[in-house]
Design an enzyme around this catalytic site. Sequence first.
Site, short mmCIF file in Angstrom:
data_model
loop_
_atom_site.label_atom_id
_atom_site.label_comp_id
_atom_site.label_asym_id
_atom_site.label_seq_id
_atom_site.Cartn_x
_atom_site.Cartn_y
_atom_site.Cartn_z
N GLU A 498 0.81 -1.13 0.04
CA GLU A 498 -0.17 0.00 0.03
C GLU A 498 0.89 1.18 -0.02
O GLU A 498 0.64 2.14 0.81
CB GLU A 498 -0.98 0.13 1.03
CG GLU A 498 -1.98 -1.18 1.00
CD GLU A 498 -3.08 -1.16 2.08
OE1 GLU A 498 -3.29 -0.03 2.82
OE2 GLU A 498 -3.94 -1.80 2.17
C1 LIG Z 1 3.14 -9.45 0.48
C2 LIG Z 1 2.65 -8.49 -0.56
C3 LIG Z 1 1.47 -8.36 -0.59
C4 LIG Z 1 0.79 -7.43 -1.76
N1 LIG Z 1 -0.37 -7.35 -2.04
C5 LIG Z 1 -0.90 -6.63 -3.20
C6 LIG Z 1 -2.16 -6.83 -3.86
O1 LIG Z 1 -2.75 -7.42 -3.28
N2 LIG Z 1 -2.39 -6.51 -4.80
C7 LIG Z 1 -1.25 -5.42 -5.62
O2 LIG Z 1 -1.67 -4.96 -6.78
N3 LIG Z 1 -0.31 -5.29 -4.99
C8 LIG Z 1 0.06 -5.70 -4.10
N4 LIG Z 1 1.53 -5.77 -3.29
C9 LIG Z 1 2.33 -5.20 -4.26
C10 LIG Z 1 2.88 -3.64 -3.47
O3 LIG Z 1 1.95 -2.74 -3.42
C11 LIG Z 1 4.20 -3.47 -3.89
O4 LIG Z 1 5.19 -4.25 -3.63
C12 LIG Z 1 4.83 -2.06 -3.58
O5 LIG Z 1 3.93 -1.04 -4.37
C13 LIG Z 1 5.94 -1.77 -3.70
O6 LIG Z 1 6.45 -2.12 -5.56
P1 LIG Z 1 7.68 -3.33 -5.48
O7 LIG Z 1 7.84 -4.14 -4.52
O8 LIG Z 1 7.89 -3.48 -6.78
O9 LIG Z 1 8.96 -2.05 -4.97
P2 LIG Z 1 9.72 -0.92 -6.01
O10 LIG Z 1 8.72 -0.19 -6.45
O11 LIG Z 1 10.70 -1.71 -6.54
O12 LIG Z 1 10.22 -0.20 -4.87
C14 LIG Z 1 11.52 -0.47 -4.04
C15 LIG Z 1 12.09 0.44 -3.04
O13 LIG Z 1 12.04 1.99 -3.99
C16 LIG Z 1 11.45 2.87 -3.29
N5 LIG Z 1 10.93 3.85 -4.29
C17 LIG Z 1 10.29 3.54 -5.39
N6 LIG Z 1 10.04 4.83 -5.98
C18 LIG Z 1 10.55 5.73 -5.03
C19 LIG Z 1 10.45 7.29 -5.10
N7 LIG Z 1 9.87 7.75 -6.19
N8 LIG Z 1 11.17 7.90 -4.25
C20 LIG Z 1 11.54 7.40 -3.13
N9 LIG Z 1 11.40 5.92 -3.06
C21 LIG Z 1 10.93 5.20 -4.10
C22 LIG Z 1 10.33 2.08 -2.55
O14 LIG Z 1 9.81 2.81 -1.42
C23 LIG Z 1 10.88 1.03 -2.14
O15 LIG Z 1 11.61 1.13 -0.87
C24 LIG Z 1 1.83 -6.80 -2.44
C25 LIG Z 1 3.33 -6.78 -2.12
C26 LIG Z 1 3.59 -7.63 -1.00
C27 LIG Z 1 4.99 -7.96 -0.91
#
Ligand SMILES: Cc1cc2nc3c(=O)[nH]c(=O)nc-3n(C[C@H](O)[C@H](O)[C@H](O)COP(=O)(O)OP(=O)(O)OC[C@H]3O[C@@H](n4cnc5c(N)ncnc54)[C@H](O)[C@@H]3O)c2cc1C
Length: 812
Positions: A498
Amino acid sequence: MELFTWFLCAIALSAFMAYHRASLSTYTLSFAALLALGSFLDCISFFGWLLFAAFALPLNISDVRKQYITQPLLSLFKGIMPEMSVTEKEAIDAGTTWFESELFRGSPDWKKLHDYPQPRLSTEEQAFIDGPVDTICQMVDDWHTTHERADLSPEVWQYLKDNKFFAMIIKKQYGGLEFCAYAQSRVLQKLSGVSTVLASTVGVPNSLGPGELLQLYGTKAQQDHYLPRLAKGEEIPCFALTSPEAGSDAGAIPDFGIICHGEFEGKEVLGMKLTWNKRYITLAPIATVLGLAFKLKDPEHLLGDIEELGITCALIPTNIDGVITGRRHFPLNVPFQNGPTQGKEVFVPLDFIIGGAEMAGQGWRMLVECLSVGRAITLPSNSAGGIKSLALATGAYSRIRRQFKLPIGKMEGVEEALARIGGNAYLMDSVTTMSTGAIDLGEKPSVISAIAKYHLTEKLRTCINDAMDIHGGKGVCMGKSNYLARGYQGAPVAITVEGANILTRSMIIYGQGAIRCHPYVLAELEAAGNSNETQALEDFDHALFGHVGFAISNICRSVWFSFTGSRLLPTPYKDETGRYYQLMTRFSSNLAMLSDIAMLTLGGDLKRKERISARLGDILSYLYLTSATLKRFNDEGRQHDDLPLVRWATQDSLYKAQVAIDELINNFPNKIVAKLLRVTIFPLGTWLSKPSDITDHQVAKLLQTPSESRSRLGQGQYLTQHGDNVFGQLELTLTNVLASEPIFNKICQALGKKLPFLQLDKVAEKGLALKIITEDEAELLRTTEQGRLAAINVDDFDNDELISASFKAQNS
Ligand SMILES: Cc1cc2nc3c(=O)[nH]c(=O)nc-3n(C[C@H](O)[C@H](O)[C@H](O)COP(=O)(O)OP(=O)(O)OC[C@H]3O[C@@H](n4cnc5c(N)ncnc54)[C@H](O)[C@@H]3O)c2cc1C
């Protein structure tokens, strides 16, 4: 000399009017009166009037002002403001602002804070928490769920469906429970104290997902079909937004749909061919209906002129040919159902779009609006509930566990960590109560929900680490009796979902706060984007001059508060909390001033200067956390015994607000401005400290001693003394240990030696032999010994038990 005195009067008058945010006309009239007085006293010459006219006339004659001042500034503003993407604009437009805008504007109205009604549970909601929620807490065996089955048991799933746990947000007319946000929060708090898998499983369908989207945007036919089935648990929903290439930057999803004609269930219909590859989707492996976000295209113009319609949300039954679900991810040993889903050119009718074809391209707005609400409920409540249970358990354990012949909780090093857990537990519960209360008042508080999500999940991580440290090896060794390890392992899940926390802190909190909470910035941006030039000038003129007055006012207020230590400010209460209100008003003025100066000096670069905007967001956040804490204290009848918790929580937040301001000034790109800011805000240096050792000691003691205050801290958690409930058992053992100590001391005294506080059953025998204790007292010592051993012992396993079944099968 008269001129000098007159000059001082002019400065004092300006500062006074700025402090009180006087209008331009009031300024002008007051200065004219002061000039007239100066002329009368012979200290103001004709030149003074000329100077006054040179400033006052262009400012006060609207047409002149607009043509020669506002118009050039509007052009400059358009040049420096960064382009806002459609998704950014929709995110900013989503939701509403609430008390956080008071905190942003430099002069919070504390009466307003305390006048918001305290959220309460209805009889039906309370009965659900006391009934089905208690039952499910009793049914779930977390070790079995996480280690042996990697899922909730079939009985637990069935009970959840039968009792409508997935239908808390669904309206009664569709057979749902229709609970208020506060009730949902209390349910999740209780569940998360028992099992993270349970709380996540229940949290997700009640948060951002098909249920919420359908109720808000679904067509009547969609609502009538799905909502009763979701309410009964006949459908299990999930919502898929995240793709391998688009996580935080969810607006960049590559998944797409092409509008075309095709055959569905034997009929030729207008529909779309969907192609997606999603991951991390909670409940996807078992979902019967997949909420899907994708970019919709209409290359053949079958719907209209627009080719790229944009992000769209649809509901896809998972039994349709081509929908792939079923495989699972394994999130940090907290195995709630979560996995990937794919589909290639899956054809579905257009009326699968949530809200029908007319909602094509409206998906992003729908999602961010829902997130404004959901983000304030699920993760903050799960975090607060987890910590409330851990606060009581860790307090009890610290009093039960002895080393160096003392309860470890009496050692100052442990007290420090215990105090952090206790103070944060009080604060986190305050924040969920206030934030869900805002939702129940009809708000969609997008800034508050980001603050609550970020800070409560971070505090959860800190406090679980503290609890692990306090438990030592007991926290590390896993098994049925370990109530910490899964929460510790799972904390990063809450951090990531989220809106991952670094992003939430760096961009979302202040990014949305600055535009939504500031009284003039949004109006300025809207004016700058208005294609009707006359209206744009009119609106920009109004916003700009309001903004200038606001900015001058916050500078004057900041200087005055530094000069007086903000001690002259009125406070709603005269007890020790009064000082906290004064400090919050001071920091609120500082925030308003810093925010304007950052925007003025950095312009569009502020968006890229994430560490500046993160710290501005921190100041706003800590003011919100402190407000929630003080509101709770007031709503609960200003309980004197809770003051150590209130003191810890407010002092910690205010200290951190000070650190954020200090670091922001240290790192402000323009060093001259930074120096001026330091002189204005910290003329005598920083002065607030962290909660003192005495406060830490008081909070630590409170966690280790049963009292009404301690019970309030754990209010609503699953603490019944049911056989398998380790939290309930710890509570009982704590009471027994405290009751056993005087009996134990009596026996030691009679024996003339200080025994170690262990093997209490044998000590009881000695007491009985000496005839100095009753059989009841001996029984208490025996029971205490059993509880004490259960509290300190850990599980052990046969080697065979730890080898996975699949490995065994492969090697047998
Ligand atoms: C267990 C679990 C359940 C989930 N459930 C759902 C679900 O039901 N439906 C769904 O659609 N998604 C779901 N998600 C997805 C979740 O919302 C994403 O994992 C999340 O949005 C982060 O994306 P990412 O993991 O690809 O990290 P990335 O986007 O690769 O981010 C990596 C890091 O970079 C940082 N970052 C990225 N952009 C910026 C910026 N502009 N400025 C500063 N920092 C930044 C982030 O904060 C993070 O620390 C789930 C994820 C997990 C792990």
